[in-house]
Design a protein around this motif. Structure first.
Motif, PDB file in Angstrom:
ATOM      1  N   MET A 141       0.836  -1.207   0.000  1.00 42.95           N
ATOM      2  CA  MET A 141       0.000   0.000   0.000  1.00 42.95           C
ATOM      3  C   MET A 141       0.865   1.250   0.000  1.00 42.95           C
ATOM      4  O   MET A 141       1.741   1.384   0.841  1.00 42.95           O
ATOM      5  CB  MET A 141      -0.882  -0.029   1.249  1.00 42.95           C
ATOM      6  N   GLY A 142       0.671   2.123  -0.936  1.00 40.45           N
ATOM      7  CA  GLY A 142       1.487   3.338  -0.998  1.00 40.45           C
ATOM      8  C   GLY A 142       0.908   4.433  -0.114  1.00 40.45           C
ATOM      9  O   GLY A 142      -0.287   4.677  -0.100  1.00 40.45           O
ATOM     10  N   THR A 182       6.136   6.239   1.345  1.00 38.22           N
ATOM     11  CA  THR A 182       6.473   5.005   2.046  1.00 38.22           C
ATOM     12  C   THR A 182       5.482   3.907   1.654  1.00 38.22           C
ATOM     13  O   THR A 182       4.293   4.176   1.514  1.00 38.22           O
ATOM     14  CB  THR A 182       6.401   5.236   3.575  1.00 38.22           C
ATOM     15  N   ILE A 183       5.999   2.713   1.481  1.00 38.83           N
ATOM     16  CA  ILE A 183       5.124   1.584   1.142  1.00 38.83           C
ATOM     17  C   ILE A 183       5.132   0.593   2.292  1.00 38.83           C
ATOM     18  O   ILE A 183       6.193   0.247   2.815  1.00 38.83           O
ATOM     19  CB  ILE A 183       5.600   0.919  -0.165  1.00 38.83           C
ATOM     20  N   LYS A 184       3.942   0.156   2.678  1.00 38.88           N
ATOM     21  CA  LYS A 184       3.834  -0.827   3.755  1.00 38.88           C
ATOM     22  C   LYS A 184       3.115  -2.067   3.254  1.00 38.88           C
ATOM     23  O   LYS A 184       2.123  -1.955   2.539  1.00 38.88           O
ATOM     24  CB  LYS A 184       3.080  -0.240   4.954  1.00 38.88           C
ATOM     25  N   MET A 185       3.647  -3.203   3.646  1.00 35.21           N
ATOM     26  CA  MET A 185       2.989  -4.474   3.298  1.00 35.21           C
ATOM     27  C   MET A 185       2.963  -5.337   4.539  1.00 35.21           C
ATOM     28  O   MET A 185       3.874  -5.273   5.357  1.00 35.21           O
ATOM     29  CB  MET A 185       3.777  -5.217   2.208  1.00 35.21           C
ATOM     30  N   ASP A 237      10.935   2.686   2.367  1.00 35.14           N
ATOM     31  CA  ASP A 237      10.935   4.151   2.183  1.00 35.14           C
ATOM     32  C   ASP A 237      12.092   4.518   1.244  1.00 35.14           C
ATOM     33  O   ASP A 237      12.679   3.645   0.612  1.00 35.14           O
ATOM     34  CB  ASP A 237      11.014   4.879   3.540  1.00 35.14           C
ATOM     35  N   GLY A 238      12.398   5.779   1.158  1.00 33.66           N
ATOM     36  CA  GLY A 238      13.410   6.219   0.215  1.00 33.66           C
ATOM     37  C   GLY A 238      14.821   5.766   0.573  1.00 33.66           C
ATOM     38  O   GLY A 238      15.740   5.837  -0.252  1.00 33.66           O
ATOM     39  N   GLN A 239      14.994   5.310   1.796  1.00 34.04           N
ATOM     40  CA  GLN A 239      16.336   4.971   2.271  1.00 34.04           C
ATOM     41  C   GLN A 239      16.603   3.477   2.356  1.00 34.04           C
ATOM     42  O   GLN A 239      17.729   3.029   2.164  1.00 34.04           O
ATOM     43  CB  GLN A 239      16.539   5.551   3.692  1.00 34.04           C
TER      44      GLN A 239
END
Lengths: 110, 144
Positions: B1-2, B7-10, B71-73
């Motif tokens: 899920m964006g 940030t994307i969480k699954m 995330d981006g990192q």
């Protein structure tokens, strides 16, 4: 050489239809300890293993091997074949031993 | 899920005693990372480390939950179970040490390489374990 050419030249049986046959082969790797395979097999290897359960497909995907070769005519369960086809991984079956398959891989400069 | 901040969480449930389904969560994460254009080398690292943790949760932990945050990192993978816990973590980290059953070993697992592989393929590995309560494994793979 790709998986299709290797299977044809060595007379191996392809269990997974035309899935994944165009992948290029680069070396062979023989091991049945799955964690060891995950830490040592290289991308595009032909992975030779006696395991035929579903997790073989998961390990093949993670390690990005070109194909799985099951030696000595060991029967491969249908769910494994189906999963491999779904994921585009070719499974080849050979009557030869793992050693003899490695010799063939060497002979054909895989 | 964006999420709106990129940030994307699954989240996945890891079923107990079902080795055949093990790998579904790491495979889904791998697909997501590929879609995001993450470099193949990093995708492989994260997917293998997570697969090992997933297998451990099935074999030892009675199943569990996998939460992934991208995330981006970095890629952060948290796998939690409510299994028996690890009495001696230092011993468990040693390559070749295993408490897996013969049945599991016959399948090619239980060679005592799961935790060492997680360490090998992660940039940071944080393990919390309490006997009788469970184990949580956090795997971090940095993008840079």
């Amino acid at each position: 050489m790709n998986v299709r050419e290797f299977a044809e030249k060595t007379g191996m049986k392809v269990l997974t239809g035309d899935k994944g046959l165009d992948k290029e082969l680069a070396g062979a790797y023989v091991c049945d300890l799955l964690s060891w395979v995950m830490s040592h097999a290289n991308k595009n290897n032909a992975w030779i293993t006696v395991h035929t359960h579903l997790n073989v497909v998961a390990v093949a995907l993670l390690t990005e091997v070109a194909c799985v070769i099951i030696p000595e005519g060991i029967h491969v369960e249908e769910p494994t074949v189906n999963k491999a086809m779904e994921e585009g991984i070719a499974i080849l079956s050979s009557d030869k031993s793992a050693y003899e398959i490695c010799c063939l891989a060497h002979e054909f400069k895989v | 899920m964006g999420l709106s901040d990129g940030t994307i969480k699954m989240s996945f449930t890891i079923l107990p005693d079902d080795l055949t389904a093990a790998g579904e969560a790491s495979s889904s994460m791998k697909k997501m990372l590929n879609q995001l254009g993450v470099s193949p080398q990093l995708v492989k690292k994260a997917a293998i480390a997570m697969y090992e943790a997933e297998i451990n949760a099935v074999i030892h932990g009675g199943g569990g939950i996998a939460d992934i945050i991208i995330d981006g990192q970095k890629i952060e993978i948290l796998i939690r179970d409510e299994g028996p816990g690890i009495p001696d973590l230092e011993l468990a980290m040693q390559e070749g040490y295993s408490t897996a059953s013969d049945e599991i070993r016959e399948m090619g697992f239980g060679a005592g390489m799961g935790l060492p592989n997680m360490k090998r393929y992660s940039d940071e590995l944080i393990i919390h374990s309490e006997v009788g309560k469970g184990t949580s494994v956090k795997i971090i793979v940095n993008f840079y």
